[in-house]
Design a protein around this motif. Structure first.
Motif, PDB file in Angstrom:
ATOM      1  N   VAL A  46       0.858  -1.189   0.000  1.00 53.28           N
ATOM      2  CA  VAL A  46       0.000   0.000   0.000  1.00 53.28           C
ATOM      3  C   VAL A  46       0.890   1.233   0.000  1.00 53.28           C
ATOM      4  N   GLN A  47       0.313   2.357  -0.313  1.00 48.53           N
ATOM      5  CA  GLN A  47       1.027   3.626  -0.244  1.00 48.53           C
ATOM      6  C   GLN A  47       1.335   3.948   1.223  1.00 48.53           C
ATOM      7  N   GLY A  48       2.375   4.718   1.449  1.00 42.35           N
ATOM      8  CA  GLY A  48       2.773   5.080   2.809  1.00 42.35           C
ATOM      9  C   GLY A  48       1.675   5.752   3.609  1.00 42.35           C
ATOM     10  N   GLU A  49       0.955   6.684   2.966  1.00 38.47           N
ATOM     11  CA  GLU A  49      -0.134   7.390   3.651  1.00 38.47           C
ATOM     12  C   GLU A  49      -1.237   6.427   4.063  1.00 38.47           C
ATOM     13  N   THR A  50      -1.515   5.459   3.213  1.00 43.23           N
ATOM     14  CA  THR A  50      -2.545   4.457   3.509  1.00 43.23           C
ATOM     15  C   THR A  50      -2.115   3.605   4.693  1.00 43.23           C
ATOM     16  N   ALA A  51      -0.850   3.175   4.698  1.00 44.92           N
ATOM     17  CA  ALA A  51      -0.333   2.364   5.804  1.00 44.92           C
ATOM     18  C   ALA A  51      -0.420   3.128   7.120  1.00 44.92           C
ATOM     19  N   LEU A  52      -0.039   4.396   7.100  1.00 40.53           N
ATOM     20  CA  LEU A  52      -0.096   5.200   8.317  1.00 40.53           C
ATOM     21  C   LEU A  52      -1.525   5.367   8.827  1.00 40.53           C
ATOM     22  N   ALA A  53      -2.439   5.668   7.915  1.00 40.72           N
ATOM     23  CA  ALA A  53      -3.837   5.871   8.306  1.00 40.72           C
ATOM     24  C   ALA A  53      -4.461   4.577   8.826  1.00 40.72           C
ATOM     25  N   LEU A  54      -4.142   3.466   8.186  1.00 43.53           N
ATOM     26  CA  LEU A  54      -4.697   2.185   8.609  1.00 43.53           C
ATOM     27  C   LEU A  54      -4.156   1.781   9.988  1.00 43.53           C
ATOM     28  N   ALA A  55      -2.865   1.982  10.204  1.00 42.84           N
ATOM     29  CA  ALA A  55      -2.280   1.677  11.509  1.00 42.84           C
ATOM     30  C   ALA A  55      -2.892   2.558  12.600  1.00 42.84           C
ATOM     31  N   LYS A  56      -3.094   3.817  12.287  1.00 37.83           N
ATOM     32  CA  LYS A  56      -3.713   4.731  13.252  1.00 37.83           C
ATOM     33  C   LYS A  56      -5.138   4.288  13.568  1.00 37.83           C
TER      34      LYS A  56
END
Length: 85
Positions: A46-56
């Motif tokens: 996934v894109q970095g922004e997607t990974a960050l948002a999903l983890a959050k």
């Protein structure tokens, strides 16, 4: 970013009782099909922004779920620069 631990990702979703639609809505996506493919293992990165948002959203560090995906060309150029040094 590459999925590090698909089982952990699935477990966090199940523990929090989130549906694929719930996740898609929280991420701002129109469709839940991407979430379904991700949780089935059909989507591996996934894109970095997607990974960050999903983890959050799941309340865990991004490093627990995702690895940084390195470009093979970068790896080769680093090795070449080490040899020449």
């Amino acid at each position: 970013m590459q999925v590090r631990d698909l089982k952990k990702l699935r477990t966090l979703v199940a523990i929090q009782e989130l549906s694929h639609r719930d996740i898609a809505d929280a991420m701002g996506w129109r469709s839940h099909s991407y979430v379904s493919r991700l949780l089935r293992g059909e989507v591996r990165s996934v894109q970095g922004e997607t990974a960050l948002a999903l983890a959050k959203l799941l309340g865990c560090p991004v490093d627990d779920l995702f690895l940084t995906k390195m470009d093979g060309n970068v790896d080769r150029s680093v090795r070449a620069s080490r040899r020449s040094a």
